[in-house]
Design a protein around this motif. Structure first.
Motif, PDB file in Angstrom:
ATOM      1  N   CYS A 226       6.164  47.366  39.057  1.00 28.67           N
ATOM      2  CA  CYS A 226       6.289  48.318  40.167  1.00 28.67           C
ATOM      3  C   CYS A 226       7.761  48.672  40.303  1.00 28.67           C
ATOM      4  CB  CYS A 226       5.830  47.708  41.483  1.00 28.67           C
ATOM      5  SG  CYS A 226       4.167  47.073  41.442  1.00 28.67           S
ATOM      6  N   GLU A 227       8.061  49.947  40.385  1.00 31.22           N
ATOM      7  CA  GLU A 227       9.460  50.372  40.476  1.00 31.22           C
ATOM      8  C   GLU A 227       9.663  51.323  41.639  1.00 31.22           C
ATOM      9  OE1 GLU A 227      11.527  50.495  36.232  1.00 31.22           O
ATOM     10  OE2 GLU A 227       9.615  51.571  36.245  1.00 31.22           O
ATOM     11  N   GLU A 228      10.654  50.961  42.459  1.00 32.53           N
ATOM     12  CA  GLU A 228      11.080  51.817  43.579  1.00 32.53           C
ATOM     13  C   GLU A 228       9.887  52.294  44.418  1.00 32.53           C
ATOM     14  OE1 GLU A 228      14.158  52.070  44.288  1.00 32.53           O
ATOM     15  OE2 GLU A 228      14.948  51.210  42.422  1.00 32.53           O
ATOM     16  N   LEU A 229       8.993  51.358  44.711  1.00 34.81           N
ATOM     17  CA  LEU A 229       7.781  51.738  45.436  1.00 34.81           C
ATOM     18  C   LEU A 229       8.080  52.046  46.900  1.00 34.81           C
ATOM     19  CD1 LEU A 229       4.770  49.436  44.504  1.00 34.81           C
ATOM     20  CD2 LEU A 229       5.068  51.878  44.082  1.00 34.81           C
ATOM     21  N   GLY A 230       7.497  53.121  47.373  1.00 37.42           N
ATOM     22  CA  GLY A 230       7.614  53.446  48.794  1.00 37.42           C
ATOM     23  C   GLY A 230       6.295  54.013  49.279  1.00 37.42           C
ATOM     24  N   PHE A 231       5.878  53.535  50.437  1.00 36.04           N
ATOM     25  CA  PHE A 231       4.610  54.047  50.980  1.00 36.04           C
ATOM     26  C   PHE A 231       4.627  53.925  52.494  1.00 36.04           C
ATOM     27  CE2 PHE A 231       0.269  53.677  52.481  1.00 36.04           C
ATOM     28  CZ  PHE A 231      -0.334  54.752  51.844  1.00 36.04           C
ATOM     29  N   ARG A 232       4.212  54.980  53.155  1.00 34.09           N
ATOM     30  CA  ARG A 232       4.076  54.924  54.620  1.00 34.09           C
ATOM     31  C   ARG A 232       2.663  55.382  54.964  1.00 34.09           C
ATOM     32  NH1 ARG A 232       7.018  55.080  59.391  1.00 34.09           N
ATOM     33  NH2 ARG A 232       8.976  54.784  58.288  1.00 34.09           N
ATOM     34  N   HIS A 233       1.974  54.555  55.764  1.00 36.22           N
ATOM     35  CA  HIS A 233       0.610  54.934  56.171  1.00 36.22           C
ATOM     36  C   HIS A 233       0.665  56.173  57.047  1.00 36.22           C
ATOM     37  CE1 HIS A 233      -1.781  51.569  54.670  1.00 36.22           C
ATOM     38  NE2 HIS A 233      -0.724  50.813  54.901  1.00 36.22           N
TER      39      HIS A 233
ATOM     40  N   MET B 274      13.794  38.238  49.222  1.00 34.35           N
ATOM     41  CA  MET B 274      12.678  38.015  48.306  1.00 34.35           C
ATOM     42  C   MET B 274      12.999  36.858  47.379  1.00 34.35           C
ATOM     43  SD  MET B 274      10.831  40.987  46.251  1.00 34.35           S
ATOM     44  CE  MET B 274      10.710  41.833  47.795  1.00 34.35           C
ATOM     45  N   SER B 275      12.150  35.878  47.369  1.00 37.41           N
ATOM     46  CA  SER B 275      12.387  34.738  46.496  1.00 37.41           C
ATOM     47  C   SER B 275      11.603  34.903  45.215  1.00 37.41           C
ATOM     48  CB  SER B 275      11.980  33.455  47.203  1.00 37.41           C
ATOM     49  OG  SER B 275      10.626  33.528  47.506  1.00 37.41           O
ATOM     50  N   SER B 276      11.897  34.075  44.270  1.00 37.40           N
ATOM     51  CA  SER B 276      11.214  34.193  42.992  1.00 37.40           C
ATOM     52  C   SER B 276      10.994  32.821  42.392  1.00 37.40           C
ATOM     53  CB  SER B 276      12.031  35.051  42.024  1.00 37.40           C
ATOM     54  OG  SER B 276      13.247  34.408  41.797  1.00 37.40           O
ATOM     55  N   ALA B 277      10.115  32.767  41.417  1.00 36.54           N
ATOM     56  CA  ALA B 277       9.837  31.536  40.689  1.00 36.54           C
ATOM     57  C   ALA B 277       9.831  31.840  39.217  1.00 36.54           C
ATOM     58  CB  ALA B 277       8.495  30.966  41.111  1.00 36.54           C
ATOM     59  N   THR B 278       9.695  30.791  38.461  1.00 32.08           N
ATOM     60  CA  THR B 278       9.723  30.968  37.020  1.00 32.08           C
ATOM     61  C   THR B 278       8.487  31.702  36.525  1.00 32.08           C
ATOM     62  OG1 THR B 278      10.749  28.827  36.974  1.00 32.08           O
ATOM     63  CG2 THR B 278      10.060  29.714  34.860  1.00 32.08           C
ATOM     64  N   PRO B 279       8.622  32.679  35.696  1.00 31.04           N
ATOM     65  CA  PRO B 279       7.457  33.390  35.187  1.00 31.04           C
ATOM     66  C   PRO B 279       6.573  32.454  34.391  1.00 31.04           C
ATOM     67  CG  PRO B 279       9.470  34.555  34.624  1.00 31.04           C
ATOM     68  CD  PRO B 279       9.862  33.218  35.139  1.00 31.04           C
ATOM     69  N   GLY B 280       5.305  32.696  34.402  1.00 29.37           N
ATOM     70  CA  GLY B 280       4.356  31.870  33.678  1.00 29.37           C
ATOM     71  C   GLY B 280       4.366  32.199  32.203  1.00 29.37           C
ATOM     72  N   THR B 281       3.653  31.380  31.462  1.00 30.83           N
ATOM     73  CA  THR B 281       3.540  31.603  30.033  1.00 30.83           C
ATOM     74  C   THR B 281       2.769  32.894  29.779  1.00 30.83           C
ATOM     75  OG1 THR B 281       3.315  29.239  29.886  1.00 30.83           O
ATOM     76  CG2 THR B 281       2.851  30.482  27.887  1.00 30.83           C
TER      77      THR B 281
ATOM     78  N   GLY C 226      11.625  43.163  43.737  1.00 29.14           N
ATOM     79  CA  GLY C 226      10.721  42.040  43.530  1.00 29.14           C
ATOM     80  C   GLY C 226      11.468  40.908  42.888  1.00 29.14           C
ATOM     81  N   GLY C 227      11.245  39.715  43.352  1.00 31.43           N
ATOM     82  CA  GLY C 227      11.850  38.558  42.753  1.00 31.43           C
ATOM     83  C   GLY C 227      11.172  38.164  41.489  1.00 31.43           C
ATOM     84  N   SER C 228      11.834  37.442  40.694  1.00 31.69           N
ATOM     85  CA  SER C 228      11.205  36.929  39.492  1.00 31.69           C
ATOM     86  C   SER C 228      11.932  35.690  39.053  1.00 31.69           C
ATOM     87  CB  SER C 228      11.218  37.961  38.370  1.00 31.69           C
ATOM     88  OG  SER C 228      12.533  38.277  38.038  1.00 31.69           O
TER      89      SER C 228
ATOM     90  N   SER D 293       8.549  49.264  51.219  1.00 31.19           N
ATOM     91  CA  SER D 293       9.636  49.749  50.360  1.00 31.19           C
ATOM     92  C   SER D 293      10.040  48.588  49.471  1.00 31.19           C
ATOM     93  CB  SER D 293      10.810  50.219  51.228  1.00 31.19           C
ATOM     94  OG  SER D 293      11.781  50.817  50.407  1.00 31.19           O
ATOM     95  N   LEU D 294       9.966  48.814  48.190  1.00 27.39           N
ATOM     96  CA  LEU D 294      10.138  47.722  47.243  1.00 27.39           C
ATOM     97  C   LEU D 294      10.886  48.240  46.030  1.00 27.39           C
ATOM     98  CD1 LEU D 294       9.042  44.802  47.269  1.00 27.39           C
ATOM     99  CD2 LEU D 294       7.090  45.616  45.968  1.00 27.39           C
ATOM    100  N   ALA D 295      11.966  47.517  45.648  1.00 29.07           N
ATOM    101  CA  ALA D 295      12.769  47.994  44.510  1.00 29.07           C
ATOM    102  C   ALA D 295      11.996  47.831  43.205  1.00 29.07           C
ATOM    103  CB  ALA D 295      14.078  47.226  44.426  1.00 29.07           C
ATOM    104  N   SER D 296      11.661  46.590  42.891  1.00 29.29           N
ATOM    105  CA  SER D 296      10.890  46.420  41.655  1.00 29.29           C
ATOM    106  C   SER D 296      10.157  45.082  41.662  1.00 29.29           C
ATOM    107  CB  SER D 296      11.793  46.501  40.431  1.00 29.29           C
ATOM    108  OG  SER D 296      12.580  45.341  40.360  1.00 29.29           O
ATOM    109  N   VAL D 297       9.004  45.081  41.007  1.00 31.48           N
ATOM    110  CA  VAL D 297       8.206  43.859  40.854  1.00 31.48           C
ATOM    111  C   VAL D 297       7.704  43.825  39.426  1.00 31.48           C
ATOM    112  CG1 VAL D 297       6.062  42.697  41.499  1.00 31.48           C
ATOM    113  CG2 VAL D 297       7.461  43.757  43.254  1.00 31.48           C
ATOM    114  N   ASP D 298       7.833  42.661  38.809  1.00 32.37           N
ATOM    115  CA  ASP D 298       7.281  42.499  37.464  1.00 32.37           C
ATOM    116  C   ASP D 298       6.324  41.330  37.462  1.00 32.37           C
ATOM    117  OD1 ASP D 298       8.343  44.362  35.518  1.00 32.37           O
ATOM    118  OD2 ASP D 298      10.308  43.596  36.175  1.00 32.37           O
TER     119      ASP D 298
END
Lengths: 393, 235
Positions: free
Chosen positions: B18-25, B1-8, B233-235, B33-38
């Motif tokens: 999002c924290e420790e997201l998991g979902f199976r259809h 997962m790559s990330s970029a600079t957060p915006g203003t 999630g990258g940031s 499956s995702l650790a975290s996204v901000d």
């Protein structure tokens, strides 16, 4: 801003062909039983009211149904007739010196330009609650009063002549048609009286050939009509007249041969003074083998019970067709529901609740059903009006 | 997962975590499956990854359309993933704009009616003069002369602009777009994305865009790559 109703309307108008087909389907399925029910109700009411208002009818022994149709609806002619004496005898039936009933004789065996020619007495008109809207009731031999529909359909009015029909075209001994003089038009009553021509009993007997007048052939007559004169005899061409007319000049020459008591009446409407008189009179009439007395309501109920049995078969058929169509409509709506699943998913994703989506779909369904019902009711009303105008039923 | 600079940070936009997201259809092979996204308020984030990697699922989880099997989605300070469906739906309608790859316009409604659809669903949203935003948004997105037209008479680019206007009309704090340029030619796609960003920037809306087009990534402040073996999630 649009709401659920506008959304449903937009969908209906957008899918025009689908909507039109559904509306027509619903209208067709609903219109047929609705029309039958409406016609049944209307005519059951008209028919039964007339029968209920006629307490007793007397005729010659024969078919009770024929007598009912003849005396109330001016349809069919009984095989045998009664005599004027019978009518007078019933009218003179008494108890404790008090007459039991009024007897209104009818003689109906001919037509005038296709409409039944009913000979009767003046008692008939107040008994049926009939009043003239123009002119007067028939007073003199040859006078006639016509129902509103007769006046409308023939385009005739007070003062116009009306020719009776030649019923016996190949009977060279038969009488010429009688040229009646219309002296009045009856106000519309909504029943068979609107479609009949009324005259006196004596006038109908003239039509039947039981009474006649004499034309004078003298020096004033067209010479071409006079074929020869002899000793006390004049020979005239058959082209003298193709119809008979009773005028002020020749009225006094009209006369009847035979016993007046034997002149025919085809039915007698009996109006008892009160229920007790009616019961006594029924008992007396029932023992007379030469008379057939019926209570119209009773005979009508028998007839209607047969009609209603037939209607039940029809209703069952309509139910089957209706069920099949309803299932077809459910299938169409189900397919439409499936086809538009994506549209509903979009609405759900945007934030619409399932209840809101269902509300829009229900409104759409109700609008289509309502439009179908509206078309059905509209076409039934127009159809019934058209039937009324065309066939007078 | 790559990330970029957060915006203003923007005052108007939503903060998403999002924290420790998991979902199976259910019954399906694809899962997320995702650790975290901000997502910072007012930021622009892209989500990339191969088909079946769960990009759309992530959008649906954040929007509250789906509920995660595990983990949480927090919108500002509220954990929306734990809310009942009706509550998630209300928050989505009032505060989250959604743009789809297939436009998802209602064919029997005009452009104006499509844009104001959220007001039809909840008339309360149309109060406080917000219904006036329809003309305003349509004007800025070049849809002014098309308001009475029906979608079938619009080009793809016009349709997507209508979809963007519909997503923005209630003034959402978060805009989620699922491949908004996927059905457009590159030039039209670029124009549409410009307009999407311009409108989001104007309102300070937080933007999360799913895309297959790597050439667009430079325009985002943050990129979440769901192909990356590294969780989170990258940031």
């Amino acid at each position: 801003m649009i709401g659920p109703v506008s959304l449903a309307l937009r969908s209906i108008t957008h899918h025009r062909v689908r909507t039109l087909l559904l509306v027509l389907c619903i209208a067709l399925v609903a219109a047929l039983p609705l029309a039958i029910q409406l016609l049944m109700l209307r005519h059951e009411s008209t028919i039964t009211t007339r029968a209920t208002d006629t307490p007793l009818v007397v005729g010659a022994p024969g078919s009770r149904f024929d007598l009912l149709l003849h005396s109330l609806y001016f349809r069919t002619t009984p095989a045998r007739t009664l005599s004027l004496a019978d009518a007078e005898r019933i009218g003179e039936e008494r108890i404790e010196e008090r007459p039991l009933a009024t007897a209104i004789p009818l003689f109906l065996d001919d037509t005038a330009r296709g409409h039944p020619l009913v000979g009767t007495t003046l008692d008939y008109f107040p008994f049926r609650g009939l009043q003239v809207s123009r002119g007067t009731l028939p007073q003199l031999l040859g006078d006639a009063v016509v129902g509103e529909e007769v006046a409308e359909s023939l385009g005739v009015g007070v003062g116009d002549p009306l020719l009776t029909d030649s019923g016996r075209l190949y009977d060279i001994g038969s009488t010429y048609p009688l040229r009646l003089r219309i002296v009045g038009v009856l106000a519309r009553s909504g029943g068979p009286d609107d479609r009949a021509v009324f005259t006196s009993l004596r006038t109908t007997w003239v039509v039947r050939g039981l009474g006649h007048g004499h034309e004078s052939l003298d020096a004033d007559s067209d010479p071409a009509l006079l074929l020869g004169t002899g000793e006390g005899a004049v020979t005239a061409s058959a082209a003298v007249r193709t119809w008979t007319e009773i005028t002020d000049e020749n009225r006094s020459s009209f006369h009847f041969h035979g016993e007046a008591d034997a002149w025919p009446v085809s039915a007698i409407i009996v109006v008892p003074r009160d229920p007790r008189s009616g019961t006594i009179l029924r008992a007396r009439l029932s023992v007379d083998p030469l008379l057939e007395s019926i209570e119209p309501r009773e005979v009508l109920d028998e007839t209607l019970s047969i009609v209603l049995r037939v209607k039940r078969f029809f209703d069952a058929n309509t139910l089957l067709v209706g069920t099949a169509t309803a299932l077809l409509l459910i299938l169409v709506f189900a397919l439409d529901w499936k086809v538009r699943q994506r549209e509903r998913e979009t609405l759900l994703k945007i934030g619409a609740s399932r209840g809101w989506i269902l509300r829009v779909a229900t409104i759409e369904l109700l609008l289509i059903l309502g439009a179908g019902a509206f078309v059905a009711v509209g076409s039934v009303i127009l159809g019934v009006l058209a039937l009324d105008r065309t066939f007078g039923i | 997962m790559s990330s970029a600079t957060p915006g203003t940070p923007h005052l108007r936009g939503a903060r998403v975590r999002c924290e420790e997201l998991g979902f199976r259809h259910p019954g399906g092979d694809s899962s997320l499956s995702l650790a975290s996204v901000d997502l910072e308020p007012g930021s622009r984030t892209a989500v990339i990854g191969p088909s079946g990697s769960g990009k759309t699922t992530l959008l649906h989880l954040i929007a509250g359309i789906l509920s995660p099997d595990r983990g949480t989605v927090t919108l500002d300070d509220e954990v929306i993933s734990g809310l009942p469906e009706a509550a998630r739906r209300r928050r989505r309608l009032a505060g989250i704009g959604l743009v789809f790859q297939e436009f998802e316009l209602l064919e029997h409604l005009s452009v104006r009616e499509n844009i104001s659809l959220p007001f039809a669903i909840d008339p309360a949203l149309g109060s406080e003069g917000r219904s006036g935003r329809v003309e305003e948004l349509a004007g800025r997105l070049g849809l002014g002369p098309l308001l009475r037209r029906h979608p079938r008479r619009l080009s793809h680019g016009e349709r997507q602009r209508v979809a963007i206007a519909r997503a923005l009309v209630v003034g959402p704090r978060l805009l989620l777009a699922d491949e908004p340029t996927g059905n457009l030619d590159p030039r039209t796609g670029a124009v549409v994305l410009d307009q999407l960003f311009a409108e989001a920037e104007r309102a300070g809306t937080t933007v999360l865009v799913v895309t297959h087009d790597h050439s667009l990534l430079a325009r985002f402040e943050q990129v979440i790559d769901l192909e990356s073996p590294e969780p989170g999630g990258g940031s």
